[in-house]
Design an enzyme around this catalytic site. Structure first.
Site, PDB file in Angstrom:
ATOM      1  N   CYS A  31       0.854  -1.198   0.000  1.00 48.97           N
ATOM      2  CA  CYS A  31       0.000   0.000   0.000  1.00 48.97           C
ATOM      3  C   CYS A  31       0.887   1.245   0.000  1.00 48.97           C
ATOM      4  O   CYS A  31       1.442   1.628   1.034  1.00 48.97           O
ATOM      5  CB  CYS A  31      -0.920   0.009   1.207  1.00 48.97           C
ATOM      6  SG  CYS A  31      -1.967   1.480   1.283  1.00 48.97           S
ATOM      7  N   CYS A  75      -0.201   4.118   2.396  1.00 47.52           N
ATOM      8  CA  CYS A  75       0.028   3.766   3.804  1.00 47.52           C
ATOM      9  C   CYS A  75       1.515   3.828   4.142  1.00 47.52           C
ATOM     10  O   CYS A  75       1.899   4.344   5.203  1.00 47.52           O
ATOM     11  CB  CYS A  75      -0.525   2.371   4.094  1.00 47.52           C
ATOM     12  SG  CYS A  75      -2.298   2.220   3.797  1.00 47.52           S
TER      13      CYS A  75
END
Length: 198
Positions: A158, A161
């Site tokens: 991700c 993230c």
């Protein structure tokens, strides 16, 4: 190097991790049936990230490794790392928090990858509506909470993230060296699971 020596190196790797009664996976059996030099590399890499970090203490390293075993759903390594982390001073509450963080990152990694892939205002402007009380006053402390979040997010791919957790760590004084070592540890444990569980 012969197969007997490679098997001894593999046994030493399992001993390092306190894994007993292990039936080699097909991937492990393939390496053990040949002069696979990678077994030695794997043992050295695992030993280095768990025991020889310049920036992570033993407990931090083991809890980070534990988060990857939880993330990758590999009970054998999860149990052995929980034992090792407990021996290094981790409490049951801390182990439970690692499990909670790992689960939360799986939620966030899917959700924020979706937003990042599409980059549509509608999705980006909607409140996430995801309960994240575990992030408030973590028993592991903010730094280790963020390191685990970063490492799990790196393994899960991700980008948003990873950038967010890296920025939080840098903003609160964590060194790039410590971040680098934490992510390297996650990568090595992911590679270890590829052999042990496959």
């Amino acid at each position: 190097m012969n197969t007997v020596i490679e098997n001894e190196t593999y046994s030493n790797l399992l001993s390092l991790l306190k894994i007993e009664n292990y039936t080699p996976s097909p991937a492990a059996a393939t390496l053990l049936s040949t002069n696979a030099r990678y077994i030695k590399d794997l043992k050295i890499n695992v030993s280095n990230v768990l025991n020889n970090s310049q920036t992570l203490n033993k407990k931090e390293a083991l809890l980070l490794a534990y988060s990857i075993a939880v993330n990758e759903k590999f009970p054998l390594l999860r149990e052995s790392l929980a034992t090792l982390a407990t021996e290094a001073g981790a409490t049951q509450e801390e182990l439970a928090e690692v499990v909670s963080i790992t689960s939360l990152m799986n939620v966030n990694n899917v959700f924020y990858r979706f937003r990042h892939f599409l980059e549509k205002d509608f999705y980006n402007n909607q409140p996430a509506g995801i309960k994240m009380s575990v992030m408030v006053n973590p028993v592991l402390g903010k730094e280790l909470f963020e390191l685990i979040s970063l490492v799990v997010s790196s393994v899960n791919g991700c980008e948003m993230c990873v950038k967010s957790h890296e920025a939080k760590l840098i903003g609160t004084g964590t060194t790039e060296n410590k971040i680098f070592e934490a992510v390297k540890l996650g990568a090595v444990i992911k590679g270890l699971i590829t052999i042990l569980a496959a």
